[in-house]
Design an enzyme around this catalytic site. Sequence first.
Site, PDB file in Angstrom:
ATOM      1  N   GLU A 229       0.741  -1.171  -0.063  1.00 13.02           N
ATOM      2  CA  GLU A 229      -0.006  -0.060   0.020  1.00 13.02           C
ATOM      3  C   GLU A 229       1.090   1.170   0.030  1.00 13.02           C
ATOM      4  O   GLU A 229       1.801   1.299   0.891  1.00 13.02           O
ATOM      5  CB  GLU A 229      -0.908  -0.074   1.321  1.00 13.02           C
ATOM      6  CG  GLU A 229      -1.783   1.116   1.526  1.00 13.02           C
ATOM      7  CD  GLU A 229      -2.629   1.113   2.728  1.00 13.02           C
ATOM      8  OE1 GLU A 229      -3.351   2.050   3.146  1.00 13.02           O
ATOM      9  OE2 GLU A 229      -2.766   0.107   3.452  1.00 13.02           O
ATOM     10  N   GLU A 234      -3.513  10.833   3.246  1.00 11.26           N
ATOM     11  CA  GLU A 234      -4.487  10.712   4.012  1.00 11.26           C
ATOM     12  C   GLU A 234      -4.693  12.259   4.780  1.00 11.26           C
ATOM     13  O   GLU A 234      -3.765  12.568   5.285  1.00 11.26           O
ATOM     14  CB  GLU A 234      -4.080   9.709   4.962  1.00 11.26           C
ATOM     15  CG  GLU A 234      -3.902   8.336   4.237  1.00 11.26           C
ATOM     16  CD  GLU A 234      -3.895   7.313   5.349  1.00 11.26           C
ATOM     17  OE1 GLU A 234      -4.859   6.668   5.746  1.00 11.26           O
ATOM     18  OE2 GLU A 234      -2.652   6.810   5.650  1.00 11.26           O
TER      19      GLU A 234
END
Length: 521
Positions: A229, A234
């Site tokens: 990932e 974010e």
Amino acid sequence: MLAKFAALAALVASANAQAVCSLTAETHPSLNWSKCTSSGCTNVAGSITVDANWRWTHITSGSTNCYSGNEWDTSLCSTNTDCATKCCVDGAEYSSTYGIQTSGNSLSLQFVTKGSYSTNIGSRTYLMNGADAYQGFELLGNEFTFDVDVSGTGCGLNGALYFVSMDLDGGKAKYTNNKAGAKYGTGYCDAQCPRDLKYINGIANVEGWTPSTNDANAGIGDHGTCCSEMDIWEANKVSTAFTPHPCTTIEQHMCEGDSCGGTYSDDRYGGTCDADGCDFNSYRMGNTTFYGEGKTVDTSSKFTVVTQFIKDSAGDLAEIKRFYVQNGKVIENSQSNVDGVSGNSITQSFCNAQKTAFGDIDDFNKKGGLKQMGKALAKPMVLVMSIWDDHAANMLWLDSTYPVEGGPGAYRGECPTTSGVPAEVEANAPNSKVIFSNIKFGPIGSTFSGGSSGTPPSNPSSSVKPVTSTAKPSSTSTASNPSGTGAAHWAQCGGIGFSGPTTCQSPYTCQKINDYYSQCV
């Protein structure tokens, strides 16, 4: 990413079902993006699909839910293979049910959507390449750019854009029982090895399923699904972080129980993936005035995020570099203001120093570090765009103090430690949304440019609760000077207001990106 929970109210059951039904037609909303070269960018007519875990799943012979609230209906099926056979995933009503809207090159994700029969919480979407496959991106040695508006996302929310090593067909070829595939959003995996998916590897996850104690729509099963990932983004309007998460096995693979590791298991570091990653959060790295409303990167309005994945001479990932563009000005990422940790990008030396300075468990290097992450980035990865709240840690790891008692590296944002409780966020901020737009991908230096007026802002001095015994003064937003003559490969070498070296180390040359930024390439 610490967790990515699927949440959908009871009347719209959710599952990563393998069979397909057609009570609701599946029509992917269009989403354009740009593929760039050194000579310019061309439009690509893409589309998006919503993850299968959000979709209505019911019996193949009718409309009875296989999964309601946070529980399977075991009177209909009770084994993993039985539920895979008897249950199907259906099409999606993107706007009215999920609050997902597209226009041109823009994608808007609404946090809470109240439909005729359900209330939907959050969503997770994927960029498509045609009707039946995800778009793959080979990021190593390239650059990924997008615009984002986070002004509508406050404490406790995460409007995320990231890449995972999913199968491009959603696992349809690998797992022959999977009849839905990428078209219906199957095959998700990430470095948390999530166990909240209802179907993994062509079978259900009903055996051992335990309903969540604080999420009316989710639970965990015996199985999880893992893969590498790369969290490019974010964020909410308070804090942001970008984080590589390597896995010893790059591609999607199933795990079982606590051996999955990650958020969903008692042994966080017991799996094949690095659940923590090596993150760069400007606030956590000591600059409290770089990102946020009215700050250097002003989150009250839209801005551009540029991420470069730089290779070394051996072809391995050497650096993950970040820029922002706002109001026509290029803004370099903030410098670290933590004793013993230097730089404004993610390198192996940065990660080593950060783990030491904060006293964090170094699972990053145990799982192969930046070099292993580069192996994943060299292969096609799937673009994920989502909005979610956090039933595991209230998003405090992103925007508050975490752990709440403080300590080195704990100060990550301005949100109170009492914030982010999902029930409160869902009740008090249902109209929250994130908007992603103007996605571009291509060789380094091909996807972004700045304007021609004004001067780029610098990083003002800032203070933060000390993460070590002594805090260094904040640096301005200029690249660090390399040793030797001239700027190093990929470093800044010119631009209005720039006072560093204007020549490059051999054999590199200084290439003008715009009036405010030139780079050694």
